[in-house]
Design a protein around this motif. Structure first.
Motif, PDB file in Angstrom:
ATOM      1  N   ILE A 187     -17.393   4.958  35.589  1.00 20.24           N
ATOM      2  CA  ILE A 187     -17.335   3.493  35.634  1.00 20.24           C
ATOM      3  C   ILE A 187     -18.742   2.912  35.592  1.00 20.24           C
ATOM      4  O   ILE A 187     -19.021   1.950  34.873  1.00 20.24           O
ATOM      5  N   HIS A 188     -19.645   3.564  36.330  1.00 20.81           N
ATOM      6  CA  HIS A 188     -21.015   3.081  36.353  1.00 20.81           C
ATOM      7  C   HIS A 188     -21.619   3.110  34.946  1.00 20.81           C
ATOM      8  O   HIS A 188     -22.258   2.158  34.508  1.00 20.81           O
ATOM      9  N   GLN A 189     -21.373   4.217  34.232  1.00 19.83           N
ATOM     10  CA  GLN A 189     -21.908   4.328  32.876  1.00 19.83           C
ATOM     11  C   GLN A 189     -21.345   3.221  31.979  1.00 19.83           C
ATOM     12  O   GLN A 189     -22.063   2.626  31.185  1.00 19.83           O
ATOM     13  N   VAL A 190     -20.034   2.970  32.110  1.00 18.27           N
ATOM     14  CA  VAL A 190     -19.411   1.951  31.267  1.00 18.27           C
ATOM     15  C   VAL A 190     -20.030   0.591  31.546  1.00 18.27           C
ATOM     16  O   VAL A 190     -20.389  -0.154  30.626  1.00 18.27           O
ATOM     17  N   ALA A 197     -24.727  10.171  28.396  1.00 19.19           N
ATOM     18  CA  ALA A 197     -24.463  10.797  29.686  1.00 19.19           C
ATOM     19  C   ALA A 197     -23.638  12.074  29.552  1.00 19.19           C
ATOM     20  O   ALA A 197     -23.865  13.032  30.272  1.00 19.19           O
ATOM     21  N   TYR A 198     -22.676  12.074  28.630  1.00 17.38           N
ATOM     22  CA  TYR A 198     -21.722  13.191  28.627  1.00 17.38           C
ATOM     23  C   TYR A 198     -21.779  14.082  27.403  1.00 17.38           C
ATOM     24  O   TYR A 198     -21.343  15.219  27.439  1.00 17.38           O
ATOM     25  N   VAL A 199     -22.246  13.572  26.260  1.00 15.14           N
ATOM     26  CA  VAL A 199     -22.098  14.371  25.039  1.00 15.14           C
ATOM     27  C   VAL A 199     -23.428  14.947  24.564  1.00 15.14           C
ATOM     28  O   VAL A 199     -23.629  16.158  24.588  1.00 15.14           O
ATOM     29  N   VAL A 200     -24.352  14.075  24.124  1.00 15.67           N
ATOM     30  CA  VAL A 200     -25.542  14.609  23.467  1.00 15.67           C
ATOM     31  C   VAL A 200     -26.769  14.667  24.360  1.00 15.67           C
ATOM     32  O   VAL A 200     -27.746  15.298  24.015  1.00 15.67           O
ATOM     33  N   GLY A 201     -26.735  13.991  25.490  1.00 15.09           N
ATOM     34  CA  GLY A 201     -27.927  13.954  26.330  1.00 15.09           C
ATOM     35  C   GLY A 201     -28.864  12.850  25.881  1.00 15.09           C
ATOM     36  O   GLY A 201     -28.781  12.362  24.759  1.00 15.09           O
TER      37      GLY A 201
END
Lengths: 289, 315
Positions: free
Chosen positions: A5-8, A253-257
């Protein structure tokens, strides 16, 4: 889940900044069918102007407003002096002019305000809000961006000047016949785009810090946002900007860095242009031979 | 016939005089002129003659440079043998990038290649490739010495070597552009539909032009890496791509000779402008770019060509 949620949310906050730059790009594209490669550098320059005003002792919002007006004037001047004669030039020339403009504005920023990285103040409280999901600046900058976007929308929908500007972009010949001064409308469009850029610059500078190359990455995301939403649709550009902000944050955050975030923008651009060149909300242009 | 003798004589002079008279540093600068010349020539083939605008040719330059550097640093391949390999690699990458480029009109292609130019340093730094590329630090390679015990310093030898490669590539480009394929390329630039109606396979030719263009710029990158003896991600920033584009416009987009003028321009103007201020080079680039487009849209090459015509063919 909380991290997600924070990332969104922080994606939406940065997305707002991309959305305003994308909107500035689309405004110039609609009026002239040029893409302003110098948009980012112009915004950076405006941010420096704001900082100069603040350092001169003005309050934040006064400096912000003054920079808005100065940027508007610069935008109008650039259109009058540089873009006017290039109206019907081939694409290579117009791209060349924009690249030249990019180089000049970038080096002027470095020349006047030197190359050191500077901190930029934020007018919003620094403490986190809403249970720590969002910082004061993120919330505030999203708010400011929304105000600008709604303001632009109201201006184009509900004022005579806005109508005249839309008419000039949509059909220059007929507008001229009914008395719209098309040349000046284009200049106003440029001024408005530059002014929106100044807002975006001031909102992003506290996050990424201010240096002459501050906007080069942001411009790329704005391109991606504008293309995703459709480069001839202002609403599409805004939504595209927000979407790219979220995609960038989640992807980072989750896929490529974080090291490959810019490449993500490239991937978005290529994907959109090959799969759906008109974007999600753009008009499909058919041209007759 | 007479002109070709003149050109041969000029090349000979270009080879002999600097090696005899110039210091190593000035020879290095001339080597870089040759390198930039080839790189801009690649861009000219694509943008000037085929009408596909690229703001991202620094990416091909970087790929060429890294191919050479990796081959030399990790596999001890001799420097001259890396050129053909880098040519093949870059042509392949260029061909693949040419495929999506087919669907992009002028402005959009400029935009996409611009994005490529901005993204390439990040890709080069990425930790997946760090084992080969050396990450942020980059790679140091050895400057080659002159072969067969020739009494030349390595800068002198490198200048001659680059000049030889450059002359060969210019001759090939000249023939390519003035022949049937070159005419087809220009036909696509000027009127794609008419070109197709005349039986030109647009998709095929455009992607192949992209490949040739990438090959040229990539080989230039290889030569540049050998001359500088060092590659690092941040030397291939978006500014490199823009520099090449400035050189192209300054020299004249659709002019082979103009690329040399463009190369001289981008090698020597920054040195001069640097004396004024740190930010001056790019300001000068910008001003000259805009001034050229307003005053001399054909570039230096077109300008010289028109004077040439006025002197020799006006009668």
């Amino acid at each position: 889940m909380e991290g997600f949620i924070h990332q969104v949310i922080s994606g939406i906050a940065t997305g707002g900044i991309y959305a305003s730059v994308a909107l500035a790009l689309v405004m110039i594209y609609q009026a002239t069918h040029h893409v302003n490669f110098a948009q980012g550098e112009m915004a950076t320059f405006s941010t420096y102007i704001t900082l100069t005003f603040i350092n001169a002792g003005l309050s934040y919002w006064l400096a912000f407003g003054l920079a808005f007006i100065v940027s508007f004037a610069i935008g109008v001047l650039i259109e009058r002096i540089l873009m006017r004669p290039m109206q019907n030039a081939p694409v290579l020339s117009s791209v060349g002019i924009f690249v030249g403009l990019l180089l000049i504005v970038n080096s002027l920023s470095g020349w006047f305000f030197d190359y050191t990285i500077k901190q930029f103040p934020t007018p919003f409280p620094g403490k986190p809000m809403w249970g720590g999901y969002v910082s004061g600046h993120e919330l505030g900058s999203t708010g400011v961006t929304l105000v600008v976007l709604i303001g632009v929308y109201l201006f184009f929908r509900h004022t005579r000047l806005g109508l005249a500007m839309r008419a000039a972009a949509f059909n220059p010949v007929s507008s001229r016949l009914v008395g719209v001064r098309v040349g000046w409308m284009l200049a106003l469009g440029w001024g408005l785009a530059a002014a929106i850029g100044s807002v975006a610059g001031c909102m992003v500078a506290p996050i990424v810090f201010l240096d002459p190359n501050m906007m080069s990455g942001i411009l790329l995301y704005a391109f991606a946002g504008a293309l995703l939403g459709g480069i001839d649709s202002p609403l599409g550009a805004v939504l595209g900007g927000f979407a790219v902000g979220v995609i960038e944050n989640l992807g980072g955050a989750y896929v490529v860095g974080t090291e490959l975030k810019l490449t993500l923008a490239l991937v978005i651009i290529v994907t959109v242009l090959t799969i759906k060149p008109s974007g999600l909300m753009g008009r499909v242009v058919h041209s007759r031979v | 016939m007479r002109t070709s003798w003149l050109i041969a004589l000029a090349v000979l002079l270009l080879a002999v005089v600097p090696v005899m008279r110039f210091s190593d540093y000035h020879l290095f600068q001339l080597t870089m002129v040759v390198v930039y010349g080839i790189a801009i020539l690649g861009l000219a083939i694509l943008t000037g003659f085929n009408g596909q605008i690229s703001l991202g040719h620094g990416a091909f330059y970087a790929i060429g440079a890294y191919t050479t550097a990796i081959l030399m640093a990790s596999w001890n391949v001799p420097y001259w043998a890396t050129l053909p390999i880098s040519a093949v690699v870059c042509a392949g990458v260029g061909f693949l990038l040419g495929l999506p480029a087919l669907r992009l009109g002028g402005l959009y292609l400029a935009l996409t290649t611009f994005a490529l130019a901005v993204a390439i340093p990040q890709i080069l730094k990425h930790k997946l490739f760090e084992e080969w590329t050396g990450g942020v630090q980059g790679l140091v390679i050895d400057k080659p010495d002159a072969p067969f015990d020739l009494p030349l310093s390595s800068d002198q030898w490198l200048y001659l070597f680059s000049l030889a490669v450059g002359v060969g590539m210019y001759v090939v480009a000249w023939n390519l552009v003035s022949g049937r394929i070159g005419r087809a390329m220009m036909a696509i630039r000027d009127h794609a539909t008419a070109a197709e109606a005349m039986g030109i396979n647009i998709a095929m030719l455009k992607t192949r032009t992209f490949a040739v263009s990438a090959l040229y710029t990539g080989v230039a990158g290889s030569l540049g890496a050998i001359a500088v003896a060092y590659v690092a991600p941040d030397s291939f920033s978006v500014f490199l791509s823009i520099t090449l584009f400035v050189g192209l416009v300054a020299g004249g987009a659709a002019s082979i000779g103009g690329t040399i003028a463009g190369a001289l321009f981008i090698e020597f103007i920054p040195n001069l402008a640097d004396k004024v201020s740190k930010s001056a080079p790019s300001a000068v680039y910008g001003v000259i770019l805009i001034a050229m487009l307003f005053l001399m849209p054909q570039g230096a090459g077109g300008f010289i060509h028109s004077i040439w015509r006025r002197i020799f063919k006006a009668r």
